[in-house]
Design an enzyme around this catalytic site. Structure first.
Site, PDB file in Angstrom:
ATOM      1  N   MET A   1      27.922  51.460  -3.612  1.00  0.00           N
ATOM      2  CA  MET A   1      29.040  52.387  -3.503  1.00  0.00           C
ATOM      3  C   MET A   1      29.880  52.048  -2.275  1.00  0.00           C
ATOM      4  O   MET A   1      30.320  50.965  -2.147  1.00  0.00           O
ATOM      5  CB  MET A   1      28.521  53.826  -3.459  1.00  0.00           C
ATOM      6  CG  MET A   1      27.788  54.219  -4.760  1.00  0.00           C
ATOM      7  SD  MET A   1      28.825  54.116  -6.220  1.00  0.00           S
ATOM      8  CE  MET A   1      28.030  52.786  -7.090  1.00  0.00           C
ATOM      9  N   CYS A   2      30.065  52.965  -1.352  1.00  0.00           N
ATOM     10  CA  CYS A   2      30.743  52.715  -0.062  1.00  0.00           C
ATOM     11  C   CYS A   2      32.204  53.157  -0.066  1.00  0.00           C
ATOM     12  O   CYS A   2      32.860  53.252  -1.102  1.00  0.00           O
ATOM     13  CB  CYS A   2      30.666  51.266   0.393  1.00  0.00           C
ATOM     14  SG  CYS A   2      29.021  50.551   0.339  1.00  0.00           S
ATOM     15  N   THR A   3      32.708  53.387   1.149  1.00  0.00           N
ATOM     16  CA  THR A   3      34.109  53.745   1.388  1.00  0.00           C
ATOM     17  C   THR A   3      34.586  53.011   2.626  1.00  0.00           C
ATOM     18  O   THR A   3      33.866  52.909   3.619  1.00  0.00           O
ATOM     19  CB  THR A   3      34.256  55.267   1.611  1.00  0.00           C
ATOM     20  OG1 THR A   3      33.767  55.966   0.473  1.00  0.00           O
ATOM     21  CG2 THR A   3      35.707  55.645   1.858  1.00  0.00           C
TER      22      THR A   3
END
Length: 325
Positions: A1-3
């Site tokens: 995932m991650c942002t």
């Protein structure tokens, strides 16, 4: 995932924050890698280089670069993208293993524009490798940003690099591919549409919240204020710890966060399982050719806090995962 979120405002430090979201521990340590080290592409091809710039990286299992900053002010961030399609490995094309993909740019490029020009000139291919922690092959894309405020998103779709290069591309999450994300975000109030700002952990919703709040940070009076403001944005896009759901046995959670001050070459790291925030001032690290690689062991649970620039320990060179291994 991650942002990943970048903020570039005249008169303030340029900062970029990222959440590392994953369903298991990635064995992350921090490494200081000096210039002058010889590296290869990791796939047995013809691409080889000598590191022009020293760098600081966050590793995955001490086998791959997943986040980092070099001494010229170029930073990069590996995030998940399910739709990635790298194509069938073609030995006739220049190629980089996924483990060394980010490291190539940290070693050789000072700016985003330089990295983008190289990608377009070489038609470089990325070769995926199995995640040492799970045995599965990740699907990822890459964000690059630099001390001039430039930004690029690099995705592989249908076997070819698709590069989104513009200073305005400040936010990146996961699915769908970047062009679709740019359209989706326009639905929400304050971003062009009328829909209420969403609150779930879905990638498109995190993209909207990170864009909205990243554009509304108050002016930063100091580098510390700039870092604190960026932490507030990426925490709003973080994924909480939770038990697996039906149909989602490997649900991701935020396991660590970084904020990188590209102007002042400061890299701030926070684990979500430990209370202490730590940072490295890359300008004070020994990056000279011939210097030893140095590692900060976070896996063993060292009680680090604050400025850890001098806490790194001499280490054998980091050995990147290769196609053969």
């Amino acid at each position: 995932m991650c942002t990943r979120v970048m903020r570039s405002v005249p008169g303030e430090p340029i900062v970029v924050g990222r959440n590392m979201d994953y369903h298991c521990d990635t064995g992350t340590n921090l490494w200081v890698l000096p210039r002058g080290v010889d590296r290869t592409d990791g796939v047995g091809g013809s691409l080889a280089w000598t590191a022009k710039y020293g760098s600081l990286i966050a590793s995955g299992y001490d086998l791959m670069s997943v986040d980092g900053l070099n001494e010229a002010g170029l930073a990069g961030h590996i995030l998940w993208l399910t739709e990635s399609d790298y194509g069938t490995y073609d030995a006739a094309r220049p190629a980089l293993s996924m483990a060394v993909w980010l490291q190539y740019f940290l070693d050789t490029c000072a700016t985003v524009a330089e990295a983008v020009a190289w990608i377009e000139a070489t038609d470089v291919q990325v070769v995926p490798l199995a995640d040492p922690g799970t045995g599965r092959v990740p699907a990822v894309h890459l964000a690059l940003d630099d001390a001039t405020g430039d930004s690029a998103i690099v995705e592989y779709l249908d076997g070819k690099a698709r590069v989104w290069h513009d200073r305005g591309y400040a936010v990146m999450t996961n699915s769908p591919p970047y062009g679709e994300q740019l359209e989706l975000v326009k639905r929400f109030a304050g971003l062009g549409g009328a829909d209420v700002l969403p609150g779930t952990t879905l990638a498109a919703d995190r993209f909207a919240r990170a864009t909205y709040y990243g554009e509304r940070l108050p002016p930063a009076a100091s580098p510390v204020d700039a870092v604190a403001g960026m932490f507030s944005v990426i925490r709003n896009a973080a994924q909480p710890f939770r038990i697996p759901e039906d149909g989602k046995p490997e649900v991701s959670q935020t396991i660590w966060q970084t904020v990188t001050d590209l102007t002042n070459l400061r890299y701030v790291f926070a684990s979500t399982t430990r209370p202490n925030v730590i940072w490295v001032d890359l300008g004070s690290a020994d990056l000279a050719e011939g210097a030893s690689a140095r590692r900060l062991d976070l896996v063993s649970g060292g009680d680090f806090v604050g400025n850890v620039t001098t806490e790194f320990v001499d280490s054998a060179p980091m050995q990147f995962l290769t196609l053969a291994s």
